[in-house]
Design an enzyme around this catalytic site. Structure first.
Site, PDB file in Angstrom:
ATOM      1  N   GLY A  81       0.838  -1.197   0.000  1.00 50.34           N
ATOM      2  CA  GLY A  81       0.000   0.000   0.000  1.00 50.34           C
ATOM      3  C   GLY A  81       0.870   1.243   0.000  1.00 50.34           C
ATOM      4  N   GLN A 114       3.028   9.933   1.554  1.00 49.53           N
ATOM      5  CA  GLN A 114       4.333   9.254   1.639  1.00 49.53           C
ATOM      6  C   GLN A 114       5.255   9.652   0.486  1.00 49.53           C
ATOM      7  OE1 GLN A 114       2.387   5.213   2.380  1.00 49.53           O
ATOM      8  NE2 GLN A 114       4.247   5.004   3.571  1.00 49.53           N
ATOM      9  N   CYS A 167       5.821  -0.382   7.607  1.00 53.04           N
ATOM     10  CA  CYS A 167       5.499   0.842   6.865  1.00 53.04           C
ATOM     11  C   CYS A 167       6.734   1.291   6.096  1.00 53.04           C
ATOM     12  CB  CYS A 167       5.054   1.945   7.825  1.00 53.04           C
ATOM     13  SG  CYS A 167       4.600   3.486   6.998  1.00 53.04           S
ATOM     14  N   LEU A 168       6.532   1.652   4.836  1.00 53.34           N
ATOM     15  CA  LEU A 168       7.655   2.110   4.012  1.00 53.34           C
ATOM     16  C   LEU A 168       8.258   3.395   4.567  1.00 53.34           C
ATOM     17  CD1 LEU A 168       6.062   1.352   0.521  1.00 53.34           C
ATOM     18  CD2 LEU A 168       7.895   0.069   1.657  1.00 53.34           C
ATOM     19  N   HIS A 187      -4.503   1.258   7.703  1.00 57.68           N
ATOM     20  CA  HIS A 187      -3.131   1.776   7.819  1.00 57.68           C
ATOM     21  C   HIS A 187      -2.941   2.958   6.860  1.00 57.68           C
ATOM     22  CE1 HIS A 187       1.431   1.064   7.906  1.00 57.68           C
ATOM     23  NE2 HIS A 187       1.274   1.819   6.834  1.00 57.68           N
ATOM     24  N   GLU A 188      -3.408   2.807   5.612  1.00 57.64           N
ATOM     25  CA  GLU A 188      -3.262   3.886   4.619  1.00 57.64           C
ATOM     26  C   GLU A 188      -4.125   5.090   4.982  1.00 57.64           C
ATOM     27  OE1 GLU A 188      -0.836   3.439   2.943  1.00 57.64           O
ATOM     28  OE2 GLU A 188      -0.698   1.271   2.936  1.00 57.64           O
ATOM     29  N   HIS A 212      -2.514   7.317   7.376  1.00 58.03           N
ATOM     30  CA  HIS A 212      -1.547   8.237   6.754  1.00 58.03           C
ATOM     31  C   HIS A 212      -2.232   9.539   6.316  1.00 58.03           C
ATOM     32  CE1 HIS A 212       2.253   6.077   6.572  1.00 58.03           C
ATOM     33  NE2 HIS A 212       1.699   5.017   6.023  1.00 58.03           N
TER      34      HIS A 212
HETATM   35  O1  GNR Z   1       4.014  -2.647   2.616  1.00 62.53           O
HETATM   36  C1  GNR Z   1       3.323  -2.504   3.623  1.00 62.53           C
HETATM   37  N1  GNR Z   1       2.983  -3.583   4.364  1.00 62.53           N
HETATM   38  C2  GNR Z   1       2.037  -3.545   5.366  1.00 62.53           C
HETATM   39  C3  GNR Z   1       1.957  -4.634   6.220  1.00 62.53           C
HETATM   40  C4  GNR Z   1       1.014  -4.655   7.217  1.00 62.53           C
HETATM   41  C5  GNR Z   1       0.148  -3.622   7.371  1.00 62.53           C
HETATM   42  C6  GNR Z   1       0.234  -2.518   6.553  1.00 62.53           C
HETATM   43  C7  GNR Z   1       1.155  -2.492   5.544  1.00 62.53           C
HETATM   44  S1  GNR Z   1       1.226  -1.123   4.484  1.00 62.53           S
HETATM   45  C8  GNR Z   1       2.914  -1.143   4.051  1.00 62.53           C
HETATM   46  C9  GNR Z   1       3.207  -0.080   3.021  1.00 62.53           C
HETATM   47  C10 GNR Z   1       2.992   1.274   3.641  1.00 62.53           C
HETATM   48  O2  GNR Z   1       3.753   1.808   4.394  1.00 62.53           O
HETATM   49  N2  GNR Z   1       1.859   1.880   3.371  1.00 62.53           N
HETATM   50  O3  GNR Z   1       1.574   3.055   3.929  1.00 62.53           O
HETATM   51 NI    NI Z   2       2.624   3.083   5.817  1.00 58.94          NI
END
Ligand code: GNR
Ligand code: NI
Length: 182
Positions: free
Chosen positions: A46, A51, A107-108, A149-150, A153
């Site tokens: 995601g 980001q 998270c990236l 999660h997204e 952000h």
């Molecule tokens: O790549 C991602 N893996 C992930 C694993 C578990 C829960 C959420 C994620 S999202 C993350 C990519 C990211 O940082 N998206 O904002």
């Molecule tokens: Ni993230």
């Protein structure tokens, strides 16, 4: 298309609240294509626009990030995994289950760190697609976890903000150490 650079904590931009998209334009569709390319390259499942430094309420998801775009052997008995890019613009949660689900999130923007986060297991979501059309669906599983999660952000929230201060501090210290030693 272009691979964009991903902002990492503690960059203050990650705390910004992103703005709703009034009209989905070609410029947004170009950004979305670049976000997908950036997400696949990372790789991640995601990516939210903030980001890559754009404070608009746009996110992309593909739970099958290492899938093959162009299966060349249709007769093969291998399971053919096709990329499934999903785009959410101005997403809103209209219902969330009381039942929670725990997942070890990464998270990236907080590279190489993982921690258990608890979130509603099922959500009902409304959003616009890349053509500006309205959608609504009930979502569960990893897609529900990733979408929440997204969406965090878009509101300036990182998964580490769901942890205790102690846990978050330990994780950020570990990240600092990792950056210094490489
Ligand atoms: O790549 C991602 N893996 C992930 C694993 C578990 C829960 C959420 C994620 S999202 C993350 C990519 C990211 O940082 N998206 O904002
Ligand atoms: Ni993230």
């Amino acid at each position: 298309m272009a691979i964009l650079s991903i902002i990492e904590t503690p960059d203050a931009r990650l705390k910004q609240i992103s703005t709703p998209v009034a009209t989905v334009t070609d410029a947004h569709r170009t950004l979305i294509a670049d976000m997908l390319e950036t997400m696949y390259d990372a790789p991640g499942i995601g990516l939210a626009a903030i980001q890559v430094g754009v404070a608009e309420r746009i996110l992309v998801i593909d739970l099958q990030p290492d899938a093959d775009d162009t299966p060349d052997d249709a007769a093969s008995e291998d399971i053919v995994r096709i990329k499934q890019p999903r785009v959410f613009i101005n997403p809103e949660i209209v219902w969330a289950s009381d039942e929670l689900s725990v997942y070890s999130e990464g998270c990236l923007s907080v590279p190489e760190m993982y921690a258990d986060v608890s979130r509603p297991a099922r959500i009902r979501v409304q959003w616009l697609d890349d053509q500006g059309a309205s959608n609504e669906a009930e979502i569960d599983g990893l897609l529900a976890t990733c979408l929440q999660h997204e969406m965090d952000h878009l509101n300036g929230v990182l998964f580490i903000d769901h942890l205790s201060r102690l846990k978050r501090g330990m994780l950020l210290k570990k990240l600092e150490k990792l950056r210094k030693t490489g």
